[in-house]
Design a protein around this motif. Structure first.
Motif, short mmCIF file in Angstrom:
data_model
loop_
_atom_site.label_atom_id
_atom_site.label_comp_id
_atom_site.label_asym_id
_atom_site.label_seq_id
_atom_site.Cartn_x
_atom_site.Cartn_y
_atom_site.Cartn_z
N LEU A 48 4.81 -0.79 -9.50
CA LEU A 48 5.32 -1.33 -10.93
C LEU A 48 6.28 -1.21 -11.60
CD1 LEU A 48 4.85 -4.20 -12.71
CD2 LEU A 48 3.25 -3.18 -14.63
N VAL A 49 6.25 -0.14 -12.15
CA VAL A 49 8.23 1.31 -12.60
C VAL A 49 8.69 0.22 -11.72
CG1 VAL A 49 9.19 3.07 -13.63
CG2 VAL A 49 6.76 2.28 -13.64
N ILE A 75 3.20 5.09 -19.58
CA ILE A 75 2.82 5.74 -20.27
C ILE A 75 3.08 6.12 -21.73
CG2 ILE A 75 2.70 8.60 -21.11
CD1 ILE A 75 3.63 9.41 -18.43
N LYS A 76 3.59 5.67 -21.97
CA LYS A 76 3.61 5.16 -24.16
C LYS A 76 2.55 2.89 -23.96
CE LYS A 76 8.02 6.14 -25.69
NZ LYS A 76 9.00 5.60 -26.44
N ALA A 77 2.55 2.52 -22.79
CA ALA A 77 1.63 1.64 -22.40
C ALA A 77 0.47 1.81 -22.23
CB ALA A 77 2.19 0.45 -21.35
N ILE A 78 0.00 3.00 -21.19
CA ILE A 78 -1.22 3.46 -21.32
C ILE A 78 -2.20 3.79 -22.25
CG2 ILE A 78 -2.67 4.99 -19.71
CD1 ILE A 78 -0.39 5.01 -17.78
N ASP A 79 -1.21 4.56 -23.24
CA ASP A 79 -1.56 5.44 -24.55
C ASP A 79 -1.67 4.40 -25.04
OD1 ASP A 79 -1.35 7.61 -23.36
OD2 ASP A 79 0.79 8.22 -24.10
N PHE A 85 -7.78 -6.16 -25.84
CA PHE A 85 -6.62 -6.99 -25.23
C PHE A 85 -7.11 -7.98 -24.61
CE2 PHE A 85 -3.44 -3.97 -26.10
CZ PHE A 85 -3.29 -3.48 -28.26
N ASN A 86 -7.60 -8.06 -23.41
CA ASN A 86 -8.04 -9.23 -23.12
C ASN A 86 -7.02 -9.65 -22.49
OD1 ASN A 86 -10.40 -10.29 -22.11
ND2 ASN A 86 -9.63 -12.00 -23.20
N VAL A 87 -6.47 -8.34 -21.42
CA VAL A 87 -5.03 -9.30 -20.94
C VAL A 87 -4.76 -8.01 -19.65
CG1 VAL A 87 -3.23 -10.28 -22.79
CG2 VAL A 87 -3.94 -7.78 -22.03
N LYS A 88 -4.60 -8.62 -18.63
CA LYS A 88 -4.16 -7.45 -17.92
C LYS A 88 -3.65 -6.92 -18.04
CE LYS A 88 -3.24 -9.07 -13.67
NZ LYS A 88 -2.46 -9.90 -12.32
N PHE A 89 -3.44 -5.46 -17.57
CA PHE A 89 -2.51 -4.33 -18.00
C PHE A 89 -0.90 -4.35 -17.81
CE2 PHE A 89 -0.36 -0.11 -17.24
CZ PHE A 89 0.75 0.79 -18.08
N SER A 90 -0.70 -5.37 -17.16
CA SER A 90 0.77 -5.20 -16.01
C SER A 90 1.49 -6.65 -17.17
CB SER A 90 0.70 -5.49 -14.17
OG SER A 90 0.32 -7.04 -14.66
N THR A 91 0.82 -6.97 -17.76
CA THR A 91 1.47 -8.09 -18.87
C THR A 91 1.46 -7.76 -19.51
OG1 THR A 91 -0.44 -9.86 -17.85
CG2 THR A 91 0.99 -10.12 -19.79
N TYR A 92 0.68 -6.47 -20.18
CA TYR A 92 0.80 -5.31 -21.61
C TYR A 92 2.05 -4.50 -21.53
CZ TYR A 92 0.24 -2.39 -25.29
OH TYR A 92 0.48 -1.37 -26.74
N ALA A 93 2.57 -4.01 -20.12
CA ALA A 93 3.38 -2.82 -20.15
C ALA A 93 4.56 -3.24 -19.56
CB ALA A 93 2.49 -1.62 -18.80
N VAL A 94 4.91 -4.27 -19.17
CA VAL A 94 5.83 -5.08 -18.59
C VAL A 94 6.74 -4.57 -19.63
CG1 VAL A 94 7.38 -7.09 -17.22
CG2 VAL A 94 5.23 -6.07 -16.37
N PRO A 95 6.76 -4.85 -20.62
CA PRO A 95 7.55 -5.70 -22.02
C PRO A 95 8.33 -3.96 -22.39
CG PRO A 95 5.98 -6.98 -22.38
CD PRO A 95 5.57 -6.03 -21.03
#
Length: 256
Positions: A48-49, A75-79, A85-95
């Motif tokens: 993804l990165v 890593i910040k997104a994981i922490d 949140f009920n969203v996919k991790f990738s959706t949250y992590a990209v921004p």
């Protein structure tokens, strides 16, 4: 950078692919304190990165540094991710990954550029990449047309994010003979011939009479008319014209 396989010692071609179910299970485990699951999750999401890093391809950008910045965002997104949140991790992590990369590119530049110009530049890079993916030449004109902006805005934004080059940057090196960028630059306005002409002109002016020098000064340095000069000097306009022509002829003869 796009063709690089090993980034930060990581063989990107061998990065694992995790399914949505595997991602979800690993996230639950790492949130419960499972360090091994955390490590597996990080490595499994490096693709993804990598996909986001490619958006910021630039000639002078260091692939390793940009990738590391993206991993920091991951890593910040994981922490900070919450299973509620009920969203996919990738959706949250990209921004968060994009924000970390942009921050690195912004703060890592020795010249401060406004956020709006940088954002425009990043949009330009995305448009350029999209055009090239269509097997078309990404010209300034084509990019400007797609973005509906003027061509000079495209050029200005791209120049703004380009890293400055040292004047002592080697541009040629053979058998110990190094040619630096500074060696290829010149200022034609300060060339030796122009300096010589200036000295000759100064000496020629010094040979004129005080009245002739004053007339030329008023005429060519202060921009006054011959009529205005005649009133200031106290002679007729015809005399001013004659003295001016005589002085110019003398200067021309002395510097020829």
């Amino acid at each position: 950078m796009l063709q690089k396989v090993v980034i930060c010692g990581v063989d990107t071609s061998g990065l694992p692919k995790l399914t949505a179910k595997e991602n979800e299970e690993l996230m639950r485990r790492l949130k419960a304190g499972d360090e091994k699951a955390r490590e597996t999750f990080i490595v499994g999401n490096m693709r993804l990165v990598l996909s986001l890093v490619k958006r910021f391809w630039a000639k002078n950008a260091n692939a390793d540094d940009v990738f590391q910045a993206g991993c920091v965002g991951l890593i910040k997104a994981i922490d900070n991710f919450n299973l509620e949140f009920n969203v996919k991790f990738s959706t949250y992590a990209v921004p968060m990954i994009l924000g970390e990369i942009k921050r690195y590119l912004r703060d890592g530049n020795s010249l401060r550029v406004s956020r709006s110009i940088r954002d425009t530049a990043y949009k330009i890079l995305k448009v350029r990449e999209a055009i090239e993916e269509r097997d078309e030449e990404a010209t300034i004109e084509k990019i400007a047309n797609e973005m509906q902006v003027q061509e000079r805005e495209v050029v200005y934004a791209l120049d703004a994010i380009s890293d400055p080059v040292s004047l002592y940057e080697p541009v040629y090196n053979k058998a110990g003979d190094t040619l630096q960028l500074l060696d290829q630059l010149c200022d034609e306005s300060q060339s030796e011939s122009i300096w010589t002409e200036r000295v000759a002109l100064r000496e020629a002016i010094q040979r004129l009479t005080d009245r002739e020098r004053k007339i030329l000064t008023l005429r060519y340095y202060e921009g006054k008319t011959q009529t205005e000069i005649s009133a200031e000097v106290g002679i007729s306009q015809a005399q001013v014209s004659r003295l001016e022509k005589t002085a110019l002829k003398q200067i021309k003869a002395n510097i020829s």
